[in-house]
Design an enzyme around this catalytic site. Structure first.
Site, short mmCIF file in Angstrom:
data_model
loop_
_atom_site.label_atom_id
_atom_site.label_comp_id
_atom_site.label_asym_id
_atom_site.label_seq_id
_atom_site.Cartn_x
_atom_site.Cartn_y
_atom_site.Cartn_z
N GLU A 363 0.83 -1.23 0.00
CA GLU A 363 0.00 0.00 0.00
C GLU A 363 0.86 1.26 0.00
O GLU A 363 0.53 2.25 0.66
CB GLU A 363 -1.03 -0.05 1.12
N1 CAA Z 1 -4.34 11.26 -3.44
C1 CAA Z 1 -5.14 11.72 -4.45
N2 CAA Z 1 -4.69 11.93 -5.71
C2 CAA Z 1 -3.38 11.70 -5.94
C3 CAA Z 1 -2.51 11.24 -4.95
C4 CAA Z 1 -3.03 11.03 -3.65
N3 CAA Z 1 -2.27 10.58 -2.65
N4 CAA Z 1 -1.27 11.11 -5.48
C5 CAA Z 1 -1.37 11.47 -6.77
N5 CAA Z 1 -2.64 11.82 -7.05
C6 CAA Z 1 -3.16 12.30 -8.34
C7 CAA Z 1 -2.47 13.60 -8.76
O1 CAA Z 1 -3.13 14.72 -8.23
C8 CAA Z 1 -2.55 13.52 -10.27
O2 CAA Z 1 -3.82 13.91 -10.68
P1 CAA Z 1 -4.04 15.02 -11.87
O3 CAA Z 1 -3.26 14.55 -13.06
O4 CAA Z 1 -5.50 15.06 -12.08
O5 CAA Z 1 -3.50 16.29 -11.33
C9 CAA Z 1 -2.46 12.03 -10.54
O6 CAA Z 1 -2.83 11.36 -9.33
C10 CAA Z 1 -1.07 11.59 -10.96
O7 CAA Z 1 -0.21 11.96 -9.93
P2 CAA Z 1 1.32 12.25 -10.16
O8 CAA Z 1 1.54 13.06 -11.40
O9 CAA Z 1 1.83 12.75 -8.87
O10 CAA Z 1 1.86 10.78 -10.46
P3 CAA Z 1 3.29 10.20 -10.18
O11 CAA Z 1 3.44 9.10 -11.17
O12 CAA Z 1 4.32 11.25 -10.10
O13 CAA Z 1 3.19 9.61 -8.68
C11 CAA Z 1 2.44 8.16 -6.92
C12 CAA Z 1 2.12 8.94 -8.21
C13 CAA Z 1 1.93 8.98 -5.75
C14 CAA Z 1 3.89 7.85 -6.72
C15 CAA Z 1 1.61 6.90 -7.12
O14 CAA Z 1 2.09 6.20 -8.26
C16 CAA Z 1 1.60 5.98 -5.92
O15 CAA Z 1 0.90 6.25 -4.96
N6 CAA Z 1 2.35 4.87 -5.99
C17 CAA Z 1 2.28 3.84 -4.97
C18 CAA Z 1 1.27 2.81 -5.35
C19 CAA Z 1 0.86 1.96 -4.19
O16 CAA Z 1 0.61 2.44 -3.09
N7 CAA Z 1 0.69 0.68 -4.48
C20 CAA Z 1 0.20 -0.23 -3.50
C21 CAA Z 1 -0.48 -1.35 -4.19
S1 CAA Z 1 -1.94 -1.82 -3.44
C22 CAA Z 1 -1.56 -2.97 -2.27
O17 CAA Z 1 -0.47 -3.03 -1.76
C23 CAA Z 1 -2.75 -3.76 -1.89
C24 CAA Z 1 -2.59 -4.99 -1.08
O18 CAA Z 1 -2.99 -6.06 -1.52
C25 CAA Z 1 -2.17 -4.91 0.35
#
Ligand code: CAA
Length: 379
Positions: A363
């Site tokens: 996550e």
């Molecule tokens: N909350 C809401 N919106 C968000 C956000 C957040 N925390 N983070 C990014 N966004 C939105 C941005 O506002 C943007 O929207 P717009 O284009 O409309 O402005 C869009 O998402 C893209 O964001 P970025 O340009 O910042 O994207 P990025 O590629 O630079 O980074 C990241 C995004 C935050 C790193 C994201 O990829 C991320 O959270 N990665 C981690 C993924 C993760 O947590 N995976 C876990 C898998 S699930 C799991 O583990 C389940 C299980 O079984 C236990």
């Protein structure tokens, strides 16, 4: 700030504590050793209303607040971190997303049985080459008119084989980048949906983690969640809340290990006195208790903010970042305090140390939490 729990919160916390002691503790070592899913225990968690805790009772949930969720989940994780993640994914990643963003028809069909715990759900975002970099989804869903054709592979999916309902993120228009990602509700058993082999894991071995393979799976149009292109925002919003669940799991693991270490320090003697009387041991316990206390406050703060309808992007990420580090630090020291006994299964702390590690990874890794938090810092 009010640090007092309501009578209802105290009651549900006690119910979770009793359940963990009576139903989860027996067999937890064997379930870890043989990677055995806690089937009967999950059924009982459903009966207690723990699988749809915050869902409105009209959709089969328990209608409780997020503070109660932190209390229950951490009590479960104190004893069995595997059961805690099964519960966390069903509540935070699946039920929460369906309740907030789905149509009435989707809720009646999918949310109600999930919230009642009649079936389990899974959240499918990660892929072999898209873990932290979640925008790089390679799974595709081609619009075929009345349905989408889903192709691709998902990795490290919690409840992978035990779930019946899967929320799957897929790219519908690669040119649009993350704005071309959609989220779909997919049912087990649909043609072309195959469950890959079970992962052999370091920890949380009672939970089942699988890869999932989709080959030309027909997903009806009505199973898309939200407007076209909403999938990435959906996933991010859901993960913001999910992080409270994993933070609570980490808090529980840390608390469980600390309580065992404290107890052990009063029964184990060396150099003519109980080891607690050695400052080297007492100081470790002080650091553990202090870190746990801070982690608990962060979890409760994030949960209270969610209950108040506030944005929890920062507080959820901070709670997860700190609580998962606490779980690692505390469990390592708990093993150390137990000495040689800490290295053997019957004392529980070695399992807790292995279980703790994943809380810094799934996550959103700790490094991703720092990215998320850094974007919320304002001067
Ligand atoms: N909350 C809401 N919106 C968000 C956000 C957040 N925390 N983070 C990014 N966004 C939105 C941005 O506002 C943007 O929207 P717009 O284009 O409309 O402005 C869009 O998402 C893209 O964001 P970025 O340009 O910042 O994207 P990025 O590629 O630079 O980074 C990241 C995004 C935050 C790193 C994201 O990829 C991320 O959270 N990665 C981690 C993924 C993760 O947590 N995976 C876990 C898998 S699930 C799991 O583990 C389940 C299980 O079984 C236990």
């Amino acid at each position: 700030m009010d640090f007092n729990l309501t009578e209802e919160q105290k009651m549900i916390q006690q119910a979770a504590r009793d359940f963990a002691q009576n139903e989860l503790l027996p067999g937890v070592i064997e379930r870890d050793e043989f990677s055995k899913f806690p089937t009967d225990q999950v059924k009982k968690m459903a009966e207690l209303g723990f699988l749809g805790m915050m869902v409105d009772p009209k959709y089969g949930g328990s209608g409780m607040d997020n503070v109660s969720y932190v209390l229950v989940l951490s009590e479960i994780a104190k004893v069995d971190a595997s059961s805690a993640v099964i519960m966390s994914v069903n509540n935070s990643l699946v039920c929460a997303g369906l309740e907030k963003y789905c149509t009435e028809e989707q809720k009646q069909k999918y949310l109600v049985p999930l919230a009642k715990g009649e079936i389990l759900g899974a959240f499918c975002l990660s892929e072999p080459n898209a873990g932290s970099d979640a925008t790089s989804q390679k799974t595709t869903a081609i619009d075929m008119g009345d349905h989408y054709l889903l192709n691709g592979t998902k990795n490290w999916i919690t409840n992978g084989s035990t779930a019946s309902t899967y929320i799957v993120m897929a790219q519908t228009d690669a040119e649009k980048g993350h704005k071309g990602i959609n989220a779909f509700i997919v049912e087990k058993g649909w043609a072309g949906f195959e469950i890959g082999p079970k992962e052999k894991k370091m920890g949380i071995r009672g939970s089942d983690t699988h890869s999932l393979l989709f080959t030309n799976v027909k997903v009806p149009k009505e199973n898309r969640i939200g407007e076209d292109g909403f999938g990435f925002h959906f996933a991010m919003e859901i993960l913001n809340g999910g992080r409270i669940g994993i933070a609570s799991q980490a808090l529980g693991i840390a608390t469980g290990a600390y309580e065992l270490a404290l107890k052990y320090s009063h029964v184990r003697e060396s150099f003519g006195k109980e080891i607690f009387k050695h400052q080297a041991i007492a100081f470790k316990l002080v650091d553990m208790a202090t870190q746990i206390s801070a982690a608990k406050l962060l979890c409760l703060k994030a949960a209270s903010e969610k209950d108040a309808g506030k944005d929890i992007t920062q507080s959820g990420a901070m709670a997860k970042l700190f609580a998962s580090q606490t779980a690692m630090d505390v469990t390592i020291e708990a093993v150390q305090i137990h000495g040689g006994n800490g290295y053997v299964a019957e004392y529980h702390v070695e399992r807790m140390m292995r279980d703790a590690k994943i809380t810094q990874i799934y996550e959103g890794t700790s490094e991703i939490q720092k990215i998320v938090i850094s974007r919320t810092l304002t001067s």
